[in-house]
Design a protein around this motif. Structure first.
Motif, PDB file in Angstrom:
ATOM      1  N   GLU A   1       0.821  -1.213   0.000  1.00 15.30           N
ATOM      2  CA  GLU A   1       0.000   0.000   0.000  1.00 15.30           C
ATOM      3  C   GLU A   1       0.855   1.263   0.000  1.00 15.30           C
ATOM      4  O   GLU A   1       0.501   2.260  -0.638  1.00 15.30           O
ATOM      5  CB  GLU A   1      -0.921   0.008   1.219  1.00 15.30           C
ATOM      6  N   TYR A   2       1.966   1.221   0.742  1.00 15.93           N
ATOM      7  CA  TYR A   2       2.857   2.381   0.817  1.00 15.93           C
ATOM      8  C   TYR A   2       4.302   1.918   0.684  1.00 15.93           C
ATOM      9  O   TYR A   2       4.679   0.847   1.175  1.00 15.93           O
ATOM     10  CB  TYR A   2       2.670   3.140   2.134  1.00 15.93           C
TER      11      TYR A   2
ATOM     12  N   GLU B   1      -1.408   5.416  10.017  1.00 19.21           N
ATOM     13  CA  GLU B   1      -2.750   5.854  10.411  1.00 19.21           C
ATOM     14  C   GLU B   1      -2.994   7.315  10.037  1.00 19.21           C
ATOM     15  O   GLU B   1      -4.056   7.672   9.513  1.00 19.21           O
ATOM     16  CB  GLU B   1      -2.934   5.672  11.923  1.00 19.21           C
TER      17      GLU B   1
ATOM     18  N   LYS C   1      -3.281   7.931   6.190  1.00 14.48           N
ATOM     19  CA  LYS C   1      -4.605   7.555   5.695  1.00 14.48           C
ATOM     20  C   LYS C   1      -5.672   8.543   6.163  1.00 14.48           C
ATOM     21  O   LYS C   1      -6.567   8.918   5.394  1.00 14.48           O
ATOM     22  CB  LYS C   1      -4.947   6.140   6.163  1.00 14.48           C
ATOM     23  N   LYS C   2      -5.566   8.956   7.409  1.00 12.65           N
ATOM     24  CA  LYS C   2      -6.552   9.883   7.971  1.00 12.65           C
ATOM     25  C   LYS C   2      -6.597  11.194   7.199  1.00 12.65           C
ATOM     26  O   LYS C   2      -7.681  11.750   6.942  1.00 12.65           O
ATOM     27  CB  LYS C   2      -6.213  10.150   9.440  1.00 12.65           C
TER      28      LYS C   2
ATOM     29  N   SER D   1       2.190   6.433  -1.759  1.00 11.98           N
ATOM     30  CA  SER D   1       1.133   5.437  -1.910  1.00 11.98           C
ATOM     31  C   SER D   1       1.433   4.622  -3.165  1.00 11.98           C
ATOM     32  O   SER D   1       2.200   5.043  -4.039  1.00 11.98           O
ATOM     33  CB  SER D   1      -0.236   6.106  -2.044  1.00 11.98           C
TER      34      SER D   1
ATOM     35  N   GLU E   1      -1.062  11.105  -0.266  1.00 13.31           N
ATOM     36  CA  GLU E   1      -0.541  10.140  -1.235  1.00 13.31           C
ATOM     37  C   GLU E   1       0.993  10.171  -1.275  1.00 13.31           C
ATOM     38  O   GLU E   1       1.632   9.168  -1.576  1.00 13.31           O
ATOM     39  CB  GLU E   1      -1.093  10.445  -2.629  1.00 13.31           C
TER      40      GLU E   1
END
Length: 384
Positions: free
Chosen positions: A202-203, A223, A226-227, A287, A231
């Protein structure tokens, strides 16, 4: 003389007749012997059970092997059984394959050499962390790696060619090691981190080796990324340690920031670098989707990546919202010129000076290439 010749011919004729009669009688006798015996099967012969089992397994294995290869083996060379396949939506070069067999992406999951492939992986790391390292920084890297859980796959690019010495660390046995002497992280990234190879993650972290991570927690970092919808990101940098851009300095009163104020005249637009849409190249985190774009922008010959940070905004939209700095998970840039020492002295210059000069010239080259590419594209659009 004539009588003797006729006698020889007559004798040979008798021998031939006897041979013919004997052959016919043998055939007839064999036929009657054969039909007089009942048919026999292996089941009615008292053979050892182990022998019968072996014969049965061999027969079944052969039958399965023939069955598996059956479709490909039918037909003559001039009339193949398999219809011609052409799937234009397949990856380039794989158009002749049925889509169900095409595997266009890969990963760095470590697999066994035995057993059921479906049972190889106890867990699949979600994220990829790469460090470009020399052995002199092993303790610093060891401290950094300990900040990442098993959800993070560790990958080391060794620019000094020394890999076996890292085995003193338990985690090194699970890490991916790539060793090519005197190369930079962007050289490695271009060649070993193709988007299709790292698509499982994902990253992707692409970090230098001289980063202090005492105040960094990888899980919390993810966290926050994403919050806040980042990207492209990086941890905040300790503001009192080394030279850094205003944008990437840590702020102690927030989780994340996405813009800043720079010196007068430095930013033509508050949404453009270095006032926004900007992170440095020492510790970027991408990302999966952003990396697919960034990878294509990395130049094969511009190995230091200078200037890339100002162009990252082209890979996300809106860039000033999707590029940012995570303040609450911050790092310290230790400013150790270890890679610079991998250079060579030239005309009396110290090795690190030659490396620095190359960095600056690459920045100018990258800017020129990008400007020329823009110009060529828009010129083409105008003349359509």
């Amino acid at each position: 003389m004539g009588t003797s010749l006729r006698s020889g011919v007559f004798k040979k004729s008798n021998d031939g007749a006897r041979l013919l009669i004997t052959t016919i009688m043998g055939i007839v006798f064999g036929y009657f012997i054969g039909v007089s015996f009942p048919s026999v099967s292996l089941d009615k012969i008292n053979l050892p059970s182990s022998l019968i089992s072996s014969l049965d397994m061999a027969f079944n294995d052969d039958r399965r092997a023939v069955s598996r290869s059956f479709p490909e083996n039918l037909g003559s060379s001039s009339t193949p059984l398999t219809p011609k396949i052409y799937v234009p939506t397949n990856p380039r070069g794989a158009e002749s394959l049925p889509p169900g067999i095409v595997v266009s992406e890969s990963d760095f999951y470590l697999r066994r050499l035995w057993g059921d492939p479906r049972e190889d992986l106890r867990r699949k790391p979600k994220y990829l962390v790469t460090f470009t390292v020399g052995l002199e920084q092993k303790n610093n890297i060891n401290a950094a790696v300990k900040k990442f859980s098993e959800d993070f796959q560790i990958m080391l690019f060794h620019y000094d060619g020394r890999t076996s010495e890292w085995d003193q660390f338990e985690w090194s046995q699970r890490a991916i090691h790539v060793s090519v002497r005197k190369q930079t992280k962007w050289w490695y990234a271009k060649r070993f981190l193709h988007p299709d190879v790292v698509a499982a993650y994902e990253y992707i972290f692409i970090w230098d080796e001289d980063l202090g991570v005492e105040h960094f927690n990888a899980e919390k970092y993810i966290e926050l990324v994403k919050k806040h919808g980042l990207e492209i990101s990086q941890p905040g940098l300790e503001p009192n340690n080394g030279l850094t851009w205003q944008m990437t300095k840590r702020r102690g009163d927030r989780e994340v920031h996405k813009d800043t104020e720079e010196k007068p005249g430095w930013c033509s637009d508050p949404h453009l670098p270095p006032c926004a849409a900007f992170v440095e190249i020492m510790a970027p985190v991408f990302s999966r989707e952003a990396w697919r774009c960034v990878w294509h922008m990395i130049q094969n010959d511009l190995v230091h990546g200078w200037g890339l940070d100002f162009a990252l905004r082209r890979c996300v939209d809106p860039a000033h919202e999707k590029i940012g700095v995570v303040d609450s998970q911050w790092i310290v840039h230790q400013v150790i010129p270890s890679l610079g020492n991998q250079g060579e002295s030239d005309n009396g210059k110290a090795p690190w000076k030659g490396v620095r000069d190359r960095c600056k010239s690459e920045w100018a080259l990258f800017q020129d290439r990008l400007a020329n590419a823009d110009k060529a594209y828009f010129s083409q659009i105008e003349h359509r």
